[in-house]
Write an enzyme that holds these catalytic residues in place. Structure first.
Site, PDB file in Angstrom:
ATOM      1  N   PHE A  69       0.824  -1.212   0.000  1.00 28.24           N
ATOM      2  CA  PHE A  69       0.000   0.000   0.000  1.00 28.24           C
ATOM      3  C   PHE A  69       0.859   1.264   0.000  1.00 28.24           C
ATOM      4  O   PHE A  69       0.336   2.373   0.013  1.00 28.24           O
ATOM      5  CB  PHE A  69      -0.953   0.011   1.211  1.00 28.24           C
ATOM      6  CG  PHE A  69      -2.269  -0.674   0.934  1.00 28.24           C
ATOM      7  CD1 PHE A  69      -2.302  -1.990   0.486  1.00 28.24           C
ATOM      8  CD2 PHE A  69      -3.475  -0.014   1.127  1.00 28.24           C
ATOM      9  CE1 PHE A  69      -3.513  -2.629   0.217  1.00 28.24           C
ATOM     10  CE2 PHE A  69      -4.689  -0.632   0.855  1.00 28.24           C
ATOM     11  CZ  PHE A  69      -4.709  -1.939   0.401  1.00 28.24           C
ATOM     12  N   GLY A  71       3.171   4.298  -1.357  1.00 30.99           N
ATOM     13  CA  GLY A  71       3.244   5.044  -2.611  1.00 30.99           C
ATOM     14  C   GLY A  71       2.509   6.359  -2.496  1.00 30.99           C
ATOM     15  O   GLY A  71       1.907   6.671  -1.462  1.00 30.99           O
ATOM     16  N   SER A 109      -5.985   1.396  -8.067  1.00 29.13           N
ATOM     17  CA  SER A 109      -6.926   2.497  -7.840  1.00 29.13           C
ATOM     18  C   SER A 109      -7.980   2.560  -8.942  1.00 29.13           C
ATOM     19  O   SER A 109      -7.730   2.154 -10.092  1.00 29.13           O
ATOM     20  CB  SER A 109      -6.166   3.825  -7.816  1.00 29.13           C
ATOM     21  OG  SER A 109      -7.057   4.921  -7.836  1.00 29.13           O
ATOM     22  N   TYR A 134      -0.955   9.655 -12.041  1.00 33.69           N
ATOM     23  CA  TYR A 134      -1.136   8.729 -10.914  1.00 33.69           C
ATOM     24  C   TYR A 134      -1.843   7.448 -11.371  1.00 33.69           C
ATOM     25  O   TYR A 134      -1.383   6.331 -11.096  1.00 33.69           O
ATOM     26  CB  TYR A 134      -1.936   9.449  -9.820  1.00 33.69           C
ATOM     27  CG  TYR A 134      -2.525   8.546  -8.761  1.00 33.69           C
ATOM     28  CD1 TYR A 134      -1.705   7.886  -7.851  1.00 33.69           C
ATOM     29  CD2 TYR A 134      -3.909   8.364  -8.669  1.00 33.69           C
ATOM     30  CE1 TYR A 134      -2.249   7.063  -6.881  1.00 33.69           C
ATOM     31  CE2 TYR A 134      -4.458   7.546  -7.703  1.00 33.69           C
ATOM     32  CZ  TYR A 134      -3.631   6.895  -6.808  1.00 33.69           C
ATOM     33  OH  TYR A 134      -4.174   6.071  -5.849  1.00 33.69           O
ATOM     34  N   ARG A 172     -20.328  11.540  -5.510  1.00 29.84           N
ATOM     35  CA  ARG A 172     -19.618  10.491  -6.263  1.00 29.84           C
ATOM     36  C   ARG A 172     -19.394   9.248  -5.403  1.00 29.84           C
ATOM     37  O   ARG A 172     -19.429   8.121  -5.891  1.00 29.84           O
ATOM     38  CB  ARG A 172     -18.290  11.068  -6.764  1.00 29.84           C
ATOM     39  CG  ARG A 172     -17.354  10.052  -7.401  1.00 29.84           C
ATOM     40  CD  ARG A 172     -16.114  10.741  -7.972  1.00 29.84           C
ATOM     41  NE  ARG A 172     -15.064   9.804  -8.301  1.00 29.84           N
ATOM     42  CZ  ARG A 172     -14.105   9.407  -7.464  1.00 29.84           C
ATOM     43  NH1 ARG A 172     -14.051   9.888  -6.228  1.00 29.84           N
ATOM     44  NH2 ARG A 172     -13.200   8.537  -7.848  1.00 29.84           N
TER      45      ARG A 172
HETATM   46  P1  NAI Z   1      -1.285   7.641   2.263  1.00 27.65           P
HETATM   47  O1  NAI Z   1      -0.525   8.705   1.556  1.00 27.65           O
HETATM   48  O2  NAI Z   1      -1.956   8.009   3.536  1.00 27.65           O
HETATM   49  O3  NAI Z   1      -0.332   6.390   2.525  1.00 27.65           O
HETATM   50  C1  NAI Z   1       0.678   6.014   1.631  1.00 27.65           C
HETATM   51  C2  NAI Z   1       1.956   5.811   2.414  1.00 27.65           C
HETATM   52  O4  NAI Z   1       2.998   5.477   1.490  1.00 27.65           O
HETATM   53  C3  NAI Z   1       2.411   7.065   3.171  1.00 27.65           C
HETATM   54  O5  NAI Z   1       2.513   6.804   4.563  1.00 27.65           O
HETATM   55  C4  NAI Z   1       3.745   7.413   2.557  1.00 27.65           C
HETATM   56  O6  NAI Z   1       4.712   7.894   3.495  1.00 27.65           O
HETATM   57  C5  NAI Z   1       4.177   6.080   1.964  1.00 27.65           C
HETATM   58  N1  NAI Z   1       5.113   6.278   0.857  1.00 27.65           N
HETATM   59  C6  NAI Z   1       5.001   7.118  -0.200  1.00 27.65           C
HETATM   60  N2  NAI Z   1       6.106   7.079  -0.957  1.00 27.65           N
HETATM   61  C7  NAI Z   1       6.949   6.189  -0.356  1.00 27.65           C
HETATM   62  C8  NAI Z   1       8.258   5.731  -0.638  1.00 27.65           C
HETATM   63  N3  NAI Z   1       8.954   6.180  -1.699  1.00 27.65           N
HETATM   64  N4  NAI Z   1       8.804   4.831   0.192  1.00 27.65           N
HETATM   65  C9  NAI Z   1       8.124   4.366   1.271  1.00 27.65           C
HETATM   66  N5  NAI Z   1       6.891   4.766   1.609  1.00 27.65           N
HETATM   67  C10 NAI Z   1       6.315   5.682   0.793  1.00 27.65           C
HETATM   68  O7  NAI Z   1      -2.338   7.052   1.226  1.00 27.65           O
HETATM   69  P2  NAI Z   1      -3.536   6.051   1.488  1.00 27.65           P
HETATM   70  O8  NAI Z   1      -4.809   6.780   1.264  1.00 27.65           O
HETATM   71  O9  NAI Z   1      -3.344   5.318   2.762  1.00 27.65           O
HETATM   72  O10 NAI Z   1      -3.356   5.053   0.268  1.00 27.65           O
HETATM   73  C11 NAI Z   1      -2.656   3.826   0.397  1.00 27.65           C
HETATM   74  C12 NAI Z   1      -2.566   3.173  -0.972  1.00 27.65           C
HETATM   75  O11 NAI Z   1      -3.874   2.936  -1.455  1.00 27.65           O
HETATM   76  C13 NAI Z   1      -1.860   4.038  -2.015  1.00 27.65           C
HETATM   77  O12 NAI Z   1      -1.078   3.209  -2.840  1.00 27.65           O
HETATM   78  C14 NAI Z   1      -3.011   4.634  -2.801  1.00 27.65           C
HETATM   79  O13 NAI Z   1      -2.625   4.921  -4.128  1.00 27.65           O
HETATM   80  C15 NAI Z   1      -4.029   3.522  -2.728  1.00 27.65           C
HETATM   81  N6  NAI Z   1      -5.409   4.004  -2.872  1.00 27.65           N
HETATM   82  C16 NAI Z   1      -5.986   4.731  -1.865  1.00 27.65           C
HETATM   83  C17 NAI Z   1      -7.296   5.151  -1.990  1.00 27.65           C
HETATM   84  C18 NAI Z   1      -8.018   5.897  -0.905  1.00 27.65           C
HETATM   85  O14 NAI Z   1      -9.204   6.174  -1.069  1.00 27.65           O
HETATM   86  N7  NAI Z   1      -7.367   6.232   0.220  1.00 27.65           N
HETATM   87  C19 NAI Z   1      -8.074   4.858  -3.204  1.00 27.65           C
HETATM   88  C20 NAI Z   1      -7.347   4.125  -4.206  1.00 27.65           C
HETATM   89  C21 NAI Z   1      -6.068   3.692  -4.014  1.00 27.65           C
HETATM   90  C1  15L Z   2      -7.476   7.383  -4.987  1.00 32.47           C
HETATM   91  O1  15L Z   2      -6.839   6.614  -5.689  1.00 32.47           O
HETATM   92  C2  15L Z   2      -6.791   8.286  -4.020  1.00 32.47           C
HETATM   93  O2  15L Z   2      -5.649   7.680  -3.460  1.00 32.47           O
HETATM   94  C3  15L Z   2      -7.711   8.764  -2.916  1.00 32.47           C
HETATM   95  O3  15L Z   2      -7.080   9.828  -2.231  1.00 32.47           O
HETATM   96  C4  15L Z   2      -9.059   9.208  -3.470  1.00 32.47           C
HETATM   97  O4  15L Z   2      -8.888  10.290  -4.338  1.00 32.47           O
HETATM   98  C5  15L Z   2      -9.681   8.056  -4.224  1.00 32.47           C
HETATM   99  O5  15L Z   2      -8.799   7.516  -5.199  1.00 32.47           O
HETATM  100  C6  15L Z   2     -10.989   8.443  -4.919  1.00 32.47           C
HETATM  101  O6  15L Z   2     -11.064   8.329  -6.123  1.00 32.47           O
HETATM  102  O7  15L Z   2     -11.912   8.871  -4.206  1.00 32.47           O
END
Ligand code: NAI
Ligand code: 15L
Length: 267
Positions: A69, A71, A109, A134, A172
């Protein structure tokens, strides 16, 4: 399982999974570049930059499965996305291959398909239509997963997560929301499925108005419990977007309203 690695463990979703997956292995190895706090019993903290291939190889050694997760979760420059999302994901899979890890749960995503019109009903094998750099990096990640399955036998679930927030906060999300408990159940199903193969699955709750069908991923046994419909009345009291706003026309919402960024700045 002896040891389960969670990357992005300091993030919004990683912090939830740190709790929800605690019973999935004797030990959780938790990794991030951000602060991970203090280790609980049965946790190992392993700070690591995913862009550093050697560091990721060391991180993955000794793990039985990976919940990837980590990134960048939104639109940024291609250089930043290249390091964290593209190189980072390649490093995770390559380390999995080198160290014999057999299963990865990858946070893809909905932005892999964000240029589909709202209202279109999508299966998991629909055409990908990324709405952003992204989203493009997440398409690449899905292909990395496929490649490492086809050529190296590493199983993956690519979770096309919708909007993973405690409660839906805009119209949405009546279509895209996944609740914390449904996300936890989905990841657990992916870790426990006897046969995973390389499966794409929508990370979405049982929303009555969902745009996405998980019929092709039924073998995972994911049965979501929540439905964004419960929030409809409150959401419909909020101001609707103009019908010609790209955020109201395309599944990717506000990502499709952004000015597209170049893949790189030509010299
Ligand atoms: P977030 O930004 O809170 O967590 C991502 C974590 O990855 C952060 O703690 C960050 O420090 C770490 N990170 C980023 N670059 C890094 C690197 N180079 N090396 C090590 N760690 C690194 O984001 P969230 O919302 O928790 O998302 C987690 C995953 O789920 C992501 O991959 C995101 O793309 C995916 N995602 C999230 C959605 C959402 O609604 N929150 C929706 C779709 C996908
Ligand atoms: C994602 O992929 C993003 O990480 C999150 O921050 C939201 O934007 C989510 O999609 C979304 O589409 O609601």
């Amino acid at each position: 399982m002896q040891r389960l690695l969670i990357t992005g463990a300091a993030g919004r979703l990683g912090r939830q999974l740190r709790v929800a997956l605690a019973d999935q292995a004797r030990c959780l190895r938790l990794s991030d570049i951000a602060d991970l706090g203090a280790a609980a019993p049965c946790e190992e903290l392993a700070p690591c930059d995913l862009a550093d291939a050697q560091a990721v190889a060391d991180l993955v050694r000794g793990c039985d499965a990976i919940v990837h997760f980590g990134g960048i979760p939104n639109e940024q420059s291609f250089g930043a996305l290249l390091a964290s999302n593209i190189q980072g994901t390649v490093h995770v899979y390559e380390a999995a291959r080198r160290h014999g890890v057999r299963r990865v749960v990858y946070a893809s995503s909905n932005h892999t398909v964000g240029c589909h019109p709202q209202g279109a009903r999508l299966e998991t094998d629909c055409a990908r239509r990324p709405d952003s750099l992204y989203g493009l990096t997440k398409c690449f990640g899905e292909d990395v997963a496929r490649y490492y399955f086809d050529r190296h036998g590493i199983e993956s679930a690519c979770l096309r997560i919708g909007s993973a927030v405690p409660e839906p906060v805009d119209r949405r999300m009546l279509h895209t929301w996944i609740s914390p408990r449904d996300l936890a159940q989905l990841v657990r199903c992916c870790l426990q499925a006897p046969v995973l193969g390389c499966t794409v699955v929508w990370g979405v709750s049982a929303n009555r108005q969902a745009w996405w069908s998980n019929a092709q991923a039924a073998h995972l046994g994911y049965v979501p419990q929540d439905d964004a419909e419960a929030y409809r009345a409150a959401l419909e009291r909020t101001e609707p977007l103009a019908p010609d706003d790209p955020a109201a026309r395309y599944q990717g919402g506000a990502f499709v309203r952004l000015q597209p960024l170049p893949l790189y700045d030509a010299p």
